[in-house]
Write a protein that holds these residues in place. Structure first.
Motif, mmCIF file in Angstrom:
data_model
loop_
_atom_site.group_PDB
_atom_site.id
_atom_site.type_symbol
_atom_site.label_atom_id
_atom_site.label_comp_id
_atom_site.label_asym_id
_atom_site.label_seq_id
_atom_site.Cartn_x
_atom_site.Cartn_y
_atom_site.Cartn_z
ATOM 1 N N MET A 37 1.601 -6.622 8.516
ATOM 2 C CA MET A 37 2.394 -7.278 7.507
ATOM 3 C C MET A 37 3.691 -6.556 6.930
ATOM 4 S SD MET A 37 2.754 -9.985 5.384
ATOM 5 C CE MET A 37 1.362 -11.073 5.206
ATOM 6 N N ILE A 49 7.110 -6.862 4.475
ATOM 7 C CA ILE A 49 7.706 -7.365 3.156
ATOM 8 C C ILE A 49 8.803 -6.850 2.901
ATOM 9 C CG2 ILE A 49 7.235 -8.189 1.002
ATOM 10 C CD1 ILE A 49 4.159 -8.236 1.464
ATOM 11 N N VAL A 82 -0.833 -1.899 -2.577
ATOM 12 C CA VAL A 82 -1.413 -2.405 -1.590
ATOM 13 C C VAL A 82 -1.476 -1.074 -0.442
ATOM 14 C CG1 VAL A 82 -0.121 -4.621 -1.234
ATOM 15 C CG2 VAL A 82 0.968 -2.723 -0.183
ATOM 16 N N ILE A 92 0.411 -2.025 5.196
ATOM 17 C CA ILE A 92 1.480 -2.846 4.847
ATOM 18 C C ILE A 92 2.790 -2.284 4.531
ATOM 19 C CG2 ILE A 92 2.173 -4.921 3.180
ATOM 20 C CD1 ILE A 92 -0.986 -5.251 2.719
ATOM 21 N N ASP A 127 7.812 -10.142 7.826
ATOM 22 C CA ASP A 127 7.191 -11.244 7.807
ATOM 23 C C ASP A 127 7.521 -12.139 6.654
ATOM 24 O OD1 ASP A 127 5.583 -10.708 10.035
ATOM 25 O OD2 ASP A 127 4.728 -9.113 8.750
ATOM 26 N N GLU A 139 6.044 -16.729 -6.925
ATOM 27 C CA GLU A 139 4.541 -16.450 -6.979
ATOM 28 C C GLU A 139 3.960 -16.380 -8.677
ATOM 29 O OE1 GLU A 139 3.330 -15.761 -4.329
ATOM 30 O OE2 GLU A 139 4.698 -15.362 -2.931
ATOM 31 N N ILE A 198 1.131 -11.143 -5.483
ATOM 32 C CA ILE A 198 1.399 -10.918 -3.880
ATOM 33 C C ILE A 198 0.487 -10.108 -3.203
ATOM 34 C CG2 ILE A 198 2.920 -10.000 -2.261
ATOM 35 C CD1 ILE A 198 5.166 -10.851 -4.260
ATOM 36 N N LYS A 201 -2.992 -11.729 -2.616
ATOM 37 C CA LYS A 201 -2.634 -12.616 -1.589
ATOM 38 C C LYS A 201 -2.682 -12.000 -0.291
ATOM 39 C CE LYS A 201 0.436 -16.329 -2.771
ATOM 40 N NZ LYS A 201 1.677 -17.003 -2.760
ATOM 41 N N ILE A 202 -2.161 -10.803 0.016
ATOM 42 C CA ILE A 202 -1.998 -10.065 1.184
ATOM 43 C C ILE A 202 -3.087 -8.989 1.472
ATOM 44 C CG2 ILE A 202 0.495 -10.649 1.577
ATOM 45 C CD1 ILE A 202 0.991 -7.802 0.833
ATOM 46 N N LYS A 203 -3.676 -8.831 0.657
ATOM 47 C CA LYS A 203 -4.584 -7.609 1.153
ATOM 48 C C LYS A 203 -6.074 -7.793 1.313
ATOM 49 C CE LYS A 203 -5.777 -5.792 -3.623
ATOM 50 N NZ LYS A 203 -5.413 -4.748 -4.619
#
Ligand code: 4NP
Length: 148
Positions: free
Chosen positions: A1, A3, A25, A29, A77, A109, A143, A146-148
């Protein structure tokens, strides 16, 4: 991922967004930042961004300003714009729906579909940087969850 955080100069808001999200994170990432304008390319983040980040234990001094280019649609992404103007400037470079779908306004968000701007603190005082820090911290917490 991967960002990417994007503002105008890549010296005030997006360096903070990069540092704050990366701190929340794991290192798998990749978080980075860029600006839609080239005025400050190669420079360190603004002293006031460095100072407010340092206050919360985040080091921005390894960052150097870069200009957003179309190649970033291939290497990231998710692309977060700090304000409506950055959002429009990024979208203007998109080549297709895949590119477009990567781009969103970061404060959506926190308040979905409200299209609120992270205010540009460049011409103001230190309070503006603290305010921006708090807004970005709230968005980046969401955020990161959501992504981890
Ligand atoms: P940023 O702030 O987009 O949050 O990095 C700015 C930095 C520099 C300028 C404008 C905004 N400038 O006009 O040089």
């Amino acid at each position: 991922m991967r960002i990417l955080m994007v503002c105008l100069g890549n010296i005030c808001r997006s360096p903070l967004a990069e540092g704050i999200l990366q701190s929340k994170v794991n290192t798998a990432i990749k978080v980075d930042s860029a600006g839609t304008a080239a005025y400050h390319v190669g420079e360190l983040p603004d002293k006031r961004s460095i100072a407010v980040a340092k206050k919360y234990g985040i080091d921005l001094t390894n960052q150097r300003a870069r200009k957003f280019t179309v190649k970033y649609f291939d290497t990231f992404d998710l692309i977060y714009a700090m304000d409506e103007s950055n959002y429009q400037n990024i979208l203007a470079l998109s080549r297709d729906k895949d590119d477009e779908q990567k781009v969103s306004m970061i404060l959506n968000e926190v308040h979905p579909s409200s299209n609120e701007d992270v205010p540009d603190p460049y011409y103001g005082g230190n309070d503006g940087f603290e305010n921006v820090y708090q807004m970005l911290d709230e968005a980046c917490t969401i955020i990161a969850d959501k992504i981890k």
